[in-house]
Enzyme design. Structure first.
Site, mmCIF file in Angstrom:
data_model
loop_
_atom_site.group_PDB
_atom_site.id
_atom_site.type_symbol
_atom_site.label_atom_id
_atom_site.label_comp_id
_atom_site.label_asym_id
_atom_site.label_seq_id
_atom_site.Cartn_x
_atom_site.Cartn_y
_atom_site.Cartn_z
ATOM 1 N N LYS A 208 22.654 -23.007 -27.335
ATOM 2 C CA LYS A 208 22.499 -22.631 -25.929
ATOM 3 C C LYS A 208 22.761 -23.831 -25.035
ATOM 4 O O LYS A 208 23.492 -23.758 -24.063
ATOM 5 C CB LYS A 208 21.090 -22.064 -25.715
ATOM 6 C CG LYS A 208 20.794 -21.724 -24.277
ATOM 7 C CD LYS A 208 19.421 -21.087 -24.119
ATOM 8 C CE LYS A 208 19.079 -21.012 -22.637
ATOM 9 N NZ LYS A 208 17.781 -20.388 -22.382
ATOM 10 N N GLU A 214 20.402 -31.947 -33.869
ATOM 11 C CA GLU A 214 20.768 -31.502 -35.229
ATOM 12 C C GLU A 214 22.126 -30.795 -35.200
ATOM 13 O O GLU A 214 23.001 -31.042 -36.030
ATOM 14 C CB GLU A 214 19.720 -30.516 -35.781
ATOM 15 C CG GLU A 214 18.367 -31.120 -36.069
ATOM 16 C CD GLU A 214 17.412 -30.976 -34.892
ATOM 17 O OE1 GLU A 214 17.868 -31.036 -33.729
ATOM 18 O OE2 GLU A 214 16.210 -30.813 -35.140
ATOM 19 N N HIS A 382 3.158 -10.647 -56.338
ATOM 20 C CA HIS A 382 2.969 -11.442 -57.553
ATOM 21 C C HIS A 382 2.740 -12.909 -57.225
ATOM 22 O O HIS A 382 2.921 -13.787 -58.067
ATOM 23 C CB HIS A 382 4.181 -11.272 -58.470
ATOM 24 C CG HIS A 382 4.341 -9.846 -58.898
ATOM 25 N ND1 HIS A 382 3.694 -9.323 -59.988
ATOM 26 C CD2 HIS A 382 5.015 -8.820 -58.324
ATOM 27 C CE1 HIS A 382 3.991 -8.031 -60.095
ATOM 28 N NE2 HIS A 382 4.793 -7.697 -59.094
ATOM 29 N N LYS A 491 10.937 -34.429 -30.531
ATOM 30 C CA LYS A 491 12.367 -34.746 -30.357
ATOM 31 C C LYS A 491 12.510 -36.150 -29.759
ATOM 32 O O LYS A 491 13.331 -36.955 -30.203
ATOM 33 C CB LYS A 491 13.031 -33.763 -29.385
ATOM 34 C CG LYS A 491 13.279 -32.376 -29.913
ATOM 35 C CD LYS A 491 14.069 -31.588 -28.860
ATOM 36 C CE LYS A 491 14.073 -30.107 -29.132
ATOM 37 N NZ LYS A 491 14.656 -29.315 -28.063
HETATM 38 O O1 F6P Z 1 13.768 -27.004 -30.289
HETATM 39 C C1 F6P Z 1 13.529 -25.653 -30.047
HETATM 40 C C2 F6P Z 1 14.715 -24.990 -29.481
HETATM 41 O O2 F6P Z 1 14.856 -25.389 -28.184
HETATM 42 C C3 F6P Z 1 14.629 -23.480 -29.613
HETATM 43 O O3 F6P Z 1 13.918 -22.898 -28.593
HETATM 44 C C4 F6P Z 1 16.061 -23.105 -29.662
HETATM 45 O O4 F6P Z 1 16.248 -21.815 -30.171
HETATM 46 C C5 F6P Z 1 16.607 -24.190 -30.558
HETATM 47 O O5 F6P Z 1 15.907 -25.345 -30.178
HETATM 48 C C6 F6P Z 1 18.083 -24.421 -30.467
HETATM 49 O O6 F6P Z 1 18.487 -24.711 -29.173
HETATM 50 P P1 F6P Z 1 20.005 -24.665 -28.756
HETATM 51 O O7 F6P Z 1 20.491 -23.270 -28.940
HETATM 52 O O8 F6P Z 1 20.055 -25.113 -27.329
HETATM 53 O O9 F6P Z 1 20.764 -25.609 -29.660
#
Ligand code: F6P
Length: 524
Positions: A208, A214, A382, A491
């Site tokens: 987003k 990452e 289980h 973070k």
């Molecule tokens: O760190 C949490 C978060 O902000 C989530 O809310 C989100 O879904 C995820 O990281 C990934 O964020 P992005 O889509 O901006 O990479």
């Protein structure tokens, strides 16, 4: 938005407390079933694509009536309508919450959930993006040169589409493999590199914000690997799914599918973030998914609270968390395809409602999100079901089963369903044993959802049901279910610590972090 009363300051909250005391901690469902032949009929219902039996829960009609009163006193309906009207109910980020708009796809005989100015303004763009994304999905489906689709994203940019691609395997195109890379642990991406070739792979960089470290690290490593392996044309092999079109362009990506900031990450599988799913199940399948969710949206928007399944579930969650004191809920999908659902629901519920201040930032005097966890049945039986049947804690279980299986292996489905029914039955009925060790106390709560079958429409409805249920409990608790500030501190600290791993600088660190950092020093 008008200030809504705090749930613990309402008359209904006090009445629920008194009722709970009267009922005692050990309200016996079995006695209520015996005394009340209508208990099953009262506590079960149909909603779009889902039949739900809530009768095996530790709740009586009076508690439910008081919970409905609580919802009204807390202004739940007005809050829901404010969300659907596009008001900025995500107040800490000053954003509207309009994922419902993404599935506002009225078929010929259906109705729009969202009508009015906001929907009118946004729908052309929503429809155009959806069409463009579905056209692209179809072109990739038809492209035999692409054998592998690698989605690089984390959190909401991973869990939703991954869960859905896995769930809808039986509806997916054959001949293409789908990979989901989320962790910055290089083992994950490295494993995928071992299975793909650059010229036959489409990378979807799903983020987003297009800033998540990452995802950016994985995307950069994927691009480097692609070029090192002789890949040609990053523009053709990398696609971005994001609200940050500039950053995607700066990465060298030509094909972007966008969405707006009014789609929260964990609510984004209906948006461009759903592209891997659209490639897997095709345009018609994706539209069916949206249609199923839309049907649930209409149900949530229009049904009276008493017959509104997300409302009943959200209020049950409040009852369990705040009056019965249950701390967790276990999700047990009796469907192999739903094996990623618990992970998906953990983000949906715990990132949404794991809050301890109200909308004004005041500390809460009551509990919020339970721990949500689970594994598919029958595997869980289980493993940890021992604790659910005989442990000292009460853990409400949510069984999910489908009526019609997608396979035709004789005997399997009946055995699977019989197990789900038996577990719920055992939790309810229990069994006495004088010796103690084989004693099942019973009276342990569970809900049971039945889907017609595992298809895009049913999955869409199920996920929308969960989304709205989380909205309901969050709304009663008076928290902002749509921000996630709790993920920020870690973070920031990671950014400070990463260079220290190389330099060995431990100045200003607490003794434990400094000691641990030194453990990693020889490696860097
Ligand atoms: O760190 C949490 C978060 O902000 C989530 O809310 C989100 O879904 C995820 O990281 C990934 O964020 P992005 O889509 O901006 O990479």
């Amino acid at each position: 938005m008008k200030l809504r009363p705090r749930c613990d300051e309402t008359p209904a909250w006090q009445a629920l407390q008194s009722h709970h005391q009267r009922l005692g901690r050990h309200f016996d469902m079995r006695a209520d079933f015996a005394a009340n032949p209508k208990r099953f009929a009262h506590f079960s219902q149909h909603a779009p694509h889902v039949f739900a039996d809530l009768s095996k829960n530790r709740i009586d009609a009076e508690a439910e009536a008081l919970l409905m009163q609580l919802a009204r006193e807390c202004g739940l309906e007005a809050h829901r309508d404010a969300m659907l009207a596009g008001e900025p109910i995500n107040s800490t980020e000053q954003r509207a919450v309009l994922h419902v708009l993404l599935r506002n796809q009225p078929a010929a005989h259906a109705q729009a959930v969202l009508e009015g100015a906001v929907a009118e303004a946004a729908m052309p763009e929503v429809n155009a993006t959806l069409q463009a994304m579905l056209d692209f999905a179809e072109s990739i489906r038809a492209d035999e040169g692409i054998t592998d689709v690698v989605n690089i994203g984390i959190g909401g940019s991973d869990l939703g589409p991954q869960m859905a691609v896995v769930a809808l395997q039986a509806h997916a195109l054959t001949g293409k493999r789908f990979h989901f890379v989320s962790n910055v642990d290089g083992d994950e991406l490295g494993e995928v590199f071992g299975q793909i070739s650059p010229g036959r792979t489409l990378f979807l960089v799903a983020s987003k914000t297009f800033t998540t470290r990452e995802t950016m690290t994985n995307a950069l490593s994927a691009r480097r690997w692609f070029l090192e392996q002789g890949g040609q044309d990053v523009g053709r092999h990398f696609v971005a799914l994001t609200t940050n079109l500039e950053a995607a362009a700066a990465f060298g990506i030509r094909t972007c599918f966008g969405f707006r900031d009014w789609v929260g990450g964990r609510y984004s599988m209906w948006s461009a973030i759903g592209l891997p799913l659209a490639i897997a199940i095709g345009a018609a399948g994706f539209r069916a998914l949206l249609g199923g969710a839309h049907a649930m949206d209409l149900h949530f928007a229009q049904q009276p609270l008493e017959r509104n399944l997300p409302v009943r579930l959200g209020l049950l969650d409040v009852w369990y968390r705040n009056f019965q004191g249950f701390t967790s809920r276990s999700v047990a999908p009796y469907h192999h395809g739903l094996r990623r659902l618990p992970a998906y629901l953990q983000q949906l519920e715990m990132e949404s409602n794991g809050k301890s201040v109200d909308l004004q930032g005041r500390p809460l005097g009551y509990s919020t999100s339970p721990v949500v966890w689970g594994e598919p049945g029958t595997n869980g039986q289980h493993a940890f079901f021992q604790m659910i049947h005989q442990g000292t804690d009460i853990v409400p279980v949510e069984f999910i089963a489908v009526r019609e299986p997608a396979h035709d292996l004789p005997g399997h489905h009946a055995q699977l369903v019989a197990n789900a029914l038996a577990q719920a039955q055992a939790l309810l009925l229990g069994r006495a044993d004088a010796g103690g060790h084989r004693n099942f106390s019973g009276n342990r709560p569970s809900s049971f959802f039945v889907l017609e079958r595992m298809d895009p429409a049913s999955l869409g409805a199920l996920v929308a049901l969960y989304e709205h249920r989380v909205f309901v409990s969050g709304s009663i608790w008076g928290i902002n279910s749509f921000d996630q500030w709790g993920v920020e501190l870690g973070k920031q600290l990671a950014q400070d610590l990463q260079p220290r791993l190389a330099s060995g600088d431990t100045s200003g660190l607490d003794a434990s972090t400094a000691g641990l950092l030194r453990q990693f020093r020889p490696r860097f």
